[in-house]
Write a protein that holds these residues in place. Sequence first.
Motif, mmCIF file in Angstrom:
data_model
loop_
_atom_site.group_PDB
_atom_site.id
_atom_site.type_symbol
_atom_site.label_atom_id
_atom_site.label_comp_id
_atom_site.label_asym_id
_atom_site.label_seq_id
_atom_site.Cartn_x
_atom_site.Cartn_y
_atom_site.Cartn_z
ATOM 1 N N MET A 1 0.844 -1.173 0.000
ATOM 2 C CA MET A 1 0.000 0.000 0.000
ATOM 3 C C MET A 1 0.889 1.236 0.000
ATOM 4 O O MET A 1 1.947 1.272 0.589
ATOM 5 N N LEU A 2 0.426 2.254 -0.651
ATOM 6 C CA LEU A 2 1.195 3.484 -0.764
ATOM 7 C C LEU A 2 0.887 4.366 0.434
ATOM 8 O O LEU A 2 -0.215 4.848 0.607
ATOM 9 N N SER A 3 1.892 4.547 1.309
ATOM 10 C CA SER A 3 1.659 5.391 2.472
ATOM 11 C C SER A 3 1.965 6.848 2.145
ATOM 12 O O SER A 3 1.309 7.743 2.644
ATOM 13 N N SER A 4 2.962 7.071 1.357
ATOM 14 C CA SER A 4 3.212 8.431 0.887
ATOM 15 C C SER A 4 4.143 8.367 -0.307
ATOM 16 O O SER A 4 4.956 7.475 -0.430
ATOM 17 N N LEU A 5 3.960 9.295 -1.168
ATOM 18 C CA LEU A 5 4.796 9.356 -2.364
ATOM 19 C C LEU A 5 5.006 10.814 -2.697
ATOM 20 O O LEU A 5 4.052 11.573 -2.815
ATOM 21 N N PHE A 6 6.239 11.190 -2.785
ATOM 22 C CA PHE A 6 6.538 12.561 -3.145
ATOM 23 C C PHE A 6 7.042 12.564 -4.571
ATOM 24 O O PHE A 6 8.115 12.080 -4.857
ATOM 25 N N THR A 127 12.361 2.141 -9.909
ATOM 26 C CA THR A 127 11.647 2.515 -8.684
ATOM 27 C C THR A 127 10.559 3.530 -9.012
ATOM 28 O O THR A 127 9.439 3.435 -8.504
ATOM 29 N N LEU A 128 10.857 4.486 -9.885
ATOM 30 C CA LEU A 128 9.844 5.455 -10.323
ATOM 31 C C LEU A 128 8.689 4.747 -11.011
ATOM 32 O O LEU A 128 7.524 5.037 -10.736
ATOM 33 N N LEU A 161 18.776 5.511 0.085
ATOM 34 C CA LEU A 161 17.856 5.741 1.202
ATOM 35 C C LEU A 161 17.997 4.619 2.235
ATOM 36 O O LEU A 161 18.437 3.523 1.909
ATOM 37 N N PRO A 162 17.610 4.884 3.470
ATOM 38 C CA PRO A 162 17.704 3.840 4.499
ATOM 39 C C PRO A 162 16.943 2.573 4.086
ATOM 40 O O PRO A 162 15.894 2.655 3.440
ATOM 41 N N TYR A 163 17.480 1.445 4.494
ATOM 42 C CA TYR A 163 16.912 0.149 4.140
ATOM 43 C C TYR A 163 15.430 0.092 4.522
ATOM 44 O O TYR A 163 15.040 0.452 5.623
ATOM 45 N N GLY A 164 14.598 -0.348 3.589
ATOM 46 C CA GLY A 164 13.178 -0.551 3.837
ATOM 47 C C GLY A 164 12.308 0.664 3.563
ATOM 48 O O GLY A 164 11.074 0.526 3.476
ATOM 49 N N LEU A 165 12.887 1.852 3.419
ATOM 50 C CA LEU A 165 12.083 3.061 3.227
ATOM 51 C C LEU A 165 11.338 3.025 1.897
ATOM 52 O O LEU A 165 10.149 3.332 1.847
ATOM 53 N N VAL A 166 12.016 2.634 0.827
ATOM 54 C CA VAL A 166 11.347 2.609 -0.487
ATOM 55 C C VAL A 166 10.214 1.596 -0.461
ATOM 56 O O VAL A 166 9.110 1.881 -0.938
#
Length: 170
Positions: A1-6, A127-128, A161-166
């Motif tokens: 699920m997408l929690s946030s996307l900038f 990733t994009l 980015l920190p592990y797991g953030l993406v």
Amino acid sequence: MLSSLFLFVAICPLFSSAEDVSINWRIQRYEDMIASVGDKFTFNWNSVHNVYTHPNGGCSDANSIEIGTSSGASYTFSEDDVGEVTFVCKIPGHCLAGQILKVKVSNPSSPSTDIPQTAITNGNFETLVAALGAADLVETLSEPSGPFTVFAPTDEAFASLPYGLVTCLL
């Protein structure tokens, strides 16, 4: 699920103007560069160098074309250059020591594909592409209702980015 996307998406016309790029031409490792048709690269040096294009993409002299043998030699990219152009110094040992520059050339005035297709074709934006799918933006950015400009980090930038953030964001 997408929690946030900038994702910065700007709706704006795309304008292109030729750029003049000065290259400090010396023995060093060069990062690949990008250019557009009409851009001009000027090669400047203080020592003994020259500049040639090498259609083979490497240090082999086969079919090389002289650009200049004195500082200030310049090259303007044309439609025939779309793809990749390789510049080298043919002074013995210089190319093998790193004096080789690869430039990816595009033609901004030619019809282009939409943002998702461009990201897929490039290969550096997986990733994009995943984020566009997760945010249900593929269809929106595929429609010819733009033009759209997207500023997005490459996969390499996402990897820092920190592990797991993406994974969390997607």
